[in-house]
Write a protein that holds these residues in place. Structure first.
Motif, PDB file in Angstrom:
ATOM      1  N   GLN A 102     -12.134  -4.357   2.798  1.00  0.00           N
ATOM      2  CA  GLN A 102     -11.372  -3.225   2.922  1.00  0.00           C
ATOM      3  C   GLN A 102     -12.095  -1.947   2.178  1.00  0.00           C
ATOM      4  OE1 GLN A 102      -7.923  -3.329   4.336  1.00  0.00           O
ATOM      5  NE2 GLN A 102      -8.736  -5.080   4.667  1.00  0.00           N
ATOM      6  N   THR A 103     -11.414  -0.939   2.431  1.00  0.00           N
ATOM      7  CA  THR A 103     -12.004   0.027   1.197  1.00  0.00           C
ATOM      8  C   THR A 103     -10.752   1.056   0.505  1.00  0.00           C
ATOM      9  OG1 THR A 103     -11.267   1.304   3.404  1.00  0.00           O
ATOM     10  CG2 THR A 103     -13.705   0.726   3.528  1.00  0.00           C
ATOM     11  N   ASP A 104      -9.544   0.383   1.222  1.00  0.00           N
ATOM     12  CA  ASP A 104      -8.068   1.018   0.092  1.00  0.00           C
ATOM     13  C   ASP A 104      -7.557  -0.473  -0.889  1.00  0.00           C
ATOM     14  OD1 ASP A 104      -5.318   1.228  -0.440  1.00  0.00           O
ATOM     15  OD2 ASP A 104      -5.352   2.789   1.118  1.00  0.00           O
TER      16      ASP A 104
ATOM     17  N   SER B 131      -7.094   9.887  -4.492  1.00  0.00           N
ATOM     18  CA  SER B 131      -7.214   8.320  -3.058  1.00  0.00           C
ATOM     19  C   SER B 131      -7.269   7.270  -3.851  1.00  0.00           C
ATOM     20  CB  SER B 131      -8.719   9.602  -2.719  1.00  0.00           C
ATOM     21  OG  SER B 131      -9.383   8.386  -2.181  1.00  0.00           O
ATOM     22  N   LYS B 132      -7.201   6.839  -2.682  1.00  0.00           N
ATOM     23  CA  LYS B 132      -6.875   5.406  -2.946  1.00  0.00           C
ATOM     24  C   LYS B 132      -8.019   4.393  -2.407  1.00  0.00           C
ATOM     25  CE  LYS B 132      -2.119   5.004  -2.128  1.00  0.00           C
ATOM     26  NZ  LYS B 132      -1.212   3.806  -1.356  1.00  0.00           N
ATOM     27  N   ARG B 133      -9.265   5.509  -1.334  1.00  0.00           N
ATOM     28  CA  ARG B 133     -10.535   5.136  -0.780  1.00  0.00           C
ATOM     29  C   ARG B 133     -10.947   4.738  -1.557  1.00  0.00           C
ATOM     30  NH1 ARG B 133     -13.234   7.391   2.416  1.00  0.00           N
ATOM     31  NH2 ARG B 133     -13.703   5.936   3.537  1.00  0.00           N
TER      32      ARG B 133
ATOM     33  N   THR C 138       0.677  -1.057   0.245  1.00  0.00           N
ATOM     34  CA  THR C 138       0.741   0.173   0.087  1.00  0.00           C
ATOM     35  C   THR C 138       1.023   1.140   0.164  1.00  0.00           C
ATOM     36  OG1 THR C 138      -1.302  -0.973   0.828  1.00  0.00           O
ATOM     37  CG2 THR C 138      -1.861   1.226   1.467  1.00  0.00           C
TER      38      THR C 138
ATOM     39  N   ASP D 127     -14.579   6.924  -2.564  1.00  0.00           N
ATOM     40  CA  ASP D 127     -14.633   7.758  -2.723  1.00  0.00           C
ATOM     41  C   ASP D 127     -14.156   8.115  -4.212  1.00  0.00           C
ATOM     42  OD1 ASP D 127     -13.883   9.301  -0.504  1.00  0.00           O
ATOM     43  OD2 ASP D 127     -11.390   9.306  -0.896  1.00  0.00           O
TER      44      ASP D 127
END
Length: 533
Positions: free
Chosen positions: A307-309, A367-369, A248, A372
């Motif tokens: 996961q959210t990432d 953003s990695k989220r 990450t 988003d």
């Protein structure tokens, strides 16, 4: 021995390129082009070397060379490849120029000579890493393998710690500590193995350490020393926790080479050293190893779903996939071994695509989220398309590369490990969940507010453009990154024998060593009647 030192040449090309990139004066752009050029030359030489490989050869290792290095300690500079090592080296040679091309904008441009040198260092480290990847798969001296195994830590540590994200120092140190712990334990086992062998000036050669008559307790302790290092590198549960942080916080190119190639050293080492050198201990440890493999399959997939990432999600998918690979290895069948070896190659391409295509999205959104995003297929339809293909390959859609690998592993594992094979099929269902849910959350839904594609933006008049940001779809460079990866999915999905015909003889050679030590395994690699297994 080969009359042309192909493997040494393959290792030297990127190393020479790294020195020139790092130290020859010039702009950052020229350094990037030079690095890409050297990686392409290495790929061409690798293909030329592969044409000299005889898949029907009687010896285990081909394209070999051997020179005395430290004769007082029994260490030789000895290189050679079987079919498994060859396809993994070719995978590394293909992925390196793809990663270099994808990394073109990874290092932010800074004014002054220091900014250019930072970019040069980044690309030089990627080339150094390529040299070590070739060396670790080609080494046929156990000590030389260990040297390359540990040397890989150096460029990866700096690639993460200097060029990574906000928590890069933490991720780099965690990666280093886990890897050093595994490596130091393996070093003790390497030295102990030499003392158990015939010794001499070339006492670390794999061929001289294969088939030793070891005390069962000694063999098991040596197996544990090697296996622990490989389980950390693979990574298997519970030694996996360094991977999500490292991948990450890395740049996309570093994460791709780390997960797509370097982690394969763990599963490759299980085949080359654990099974070949310690066959009886491998059988003894199989129940525990298979249990850990099944846990990795299911646990990694469940973690990925939550996961959210986006980058972290891709990292956890690899934990699940490596569980399949280890299951096939310790099934002790020809089909299972061949499936695992092919899986290593296919996983390398699938993971590379997921990391690199996700990075293209992250670069546009900032953003990695995953929360988003949403509706991005309406803004970047071509990028959404290749992202979907990469995801479908990752979940094992028939017709794409990973399907053949997963199916072969499960078919090959069922005769000897039926319960583990049945439970592991849950990983296929969970893979569909984490890939399709991610795609739905990122790509589908209403168009994001304030964003339009560049073509739509160009069609709008000036008043309509106010408050809108134009987002470009795939660039020419990104198309060049995507094309070979998608081609690999399709070609290996429909024509897996291109790789399997090279892999299968090496599988037979490895299992022949196991069969000599475990007579209750028949030539097909399945358990014979009356076995305790």
């Amino acid at each position: 021995m080969s009359s042309v030192p192909w493997l040494t040449i393959l290792g030297l090309i990127p190393l020479v390129g790294a020195l020139l990139v790092a130290f020859v004066p010039g702009s950052a752009e020229n350094a990037k082009r030079m690095a890409l050029g050297f990686s392409l030359v290495a790929l061409v030489v690798g293909i030329a070397a592969a044409t000299q490989f005889d898949r029907g050869g009687s010896t285990q290792f081909q394209l070999g060379e051997q020179h005395s290095w430290i004769p007082q300690l029994g260490v030789s500079y000895s290189l050679g490849v079987d079919g498994i090592a060859l396809v993994l080296i070719l995978m590394a040679l293909v992925l390196t120029p793809i990663c270099l091309l994808a990394a073109w904008r990874d290092v932010p441009e800074e004014a002054g000579p220091g900014g250019a040198q930072r970019t040069k260092t980044y690309f030089a480290l990627l080339l150094v890493l390529e040299t070590f990847m070739v060396g670790v798969f080609a080494a046929t001296d156990v000590f030389l393998f260990y040297v390359f195994f540990e040397a890989m830590l150096i460029p990866v540590y700096f690639l993460i710690g200097r060029f990574g994200g906000a928590r890069r120092q933490y991720a780099a140190m965690k990666f280093l500590l886990f890897s050093l712990a595994g490596g130091l334990i393996m070093l003790v086992a390497v030295i102990a193995l030499y003392l158990q062998g015939p010794g001499g000036t070339d006492g670390f050669l794999i061929e001289r350490l294969t088939g030793l008559s070891l005390d069962p307790t000694t063999e098991r302790l040596l197996f544990v020393g090697f296996f622990f290092a490989f389980a950390v590198k693979a990574p298997m549960v519970p030694f996996h926790t360094w991977l999500p942080d490292a991948a990450t916080e890395s740049t996309p190119a570093t994460a791709t080479l780390l997960v797509g190639v370097l982690d394969k050293v763990g599963t490759f080492g299980m085949i080359r050293f654990c099974l070949q050198l310690f066959p009886e201990a491998s059988e003894w440890a199989t129940p525990v190893v298979v249990a850990l493999a099944v846990i990795s399959v299911v646990y990694g997939a469940l973690l990925a779903i939550g996961q959210t990432d986006m980058m972290r999600l891709v990292s956890y998918t690899s934990v699940s996939h490596f569980g399949f690979i280890v299951l096939g290895i310790f099934a002790f069948t020809n089909v299972g071994h061949a499936g695992s070896s092919l899986y290593m190659v296919n996983h390398g391409f699938s993971t590379a695509a997921l990391f690199l295509f996700a990075a293209m999205l992250v670069r546009r959104r900032g953003s990695k989220r995953i929360p988003d995003f949403g509706g991005w297929q309406r803004v970047t339809p071509a990028l959404a398309g290749i992202f979907l293909v990469a995801g479908l390959s990752g979940l094992g859609l028939p017709g794409l590369a990973s399907f053949v690998s997963e199916f072969t592993v499960l078919v090959g594992s069922f005769p000897t490990q039926p319960v583990a094979a049945v439970i592991s099929t849950a990983g296929i269902i969970l893979a569909a969940l984490y890939i399709l849910l991610m795609y739905k959350r990122v790509m589908t839904g209403p168009k994001p507010e304030g964003l339009v594609g560049t073509r739509e933006h160009a069609r709008l008049d000036e008043p309509a453009r106010r408050g809108l940001t134009a987002v470009r779809d795939l660039t020419t460079r990104e198309k060049l990154v995507a094309a070979p990866l998608i081609a690999a999915f399709v070609v290996l999905g429909f024509l897996p024998n291109l790789a399997l015909n090279v892999i299968n003889p090496a599988v037979d050679q490895t299992l022949s060593h196991v069969q000599k030590a475990i007579p209750n395994l028949n030539p097909a690699g399945t358990v014979a009647e009356g076995s305790s297994k």
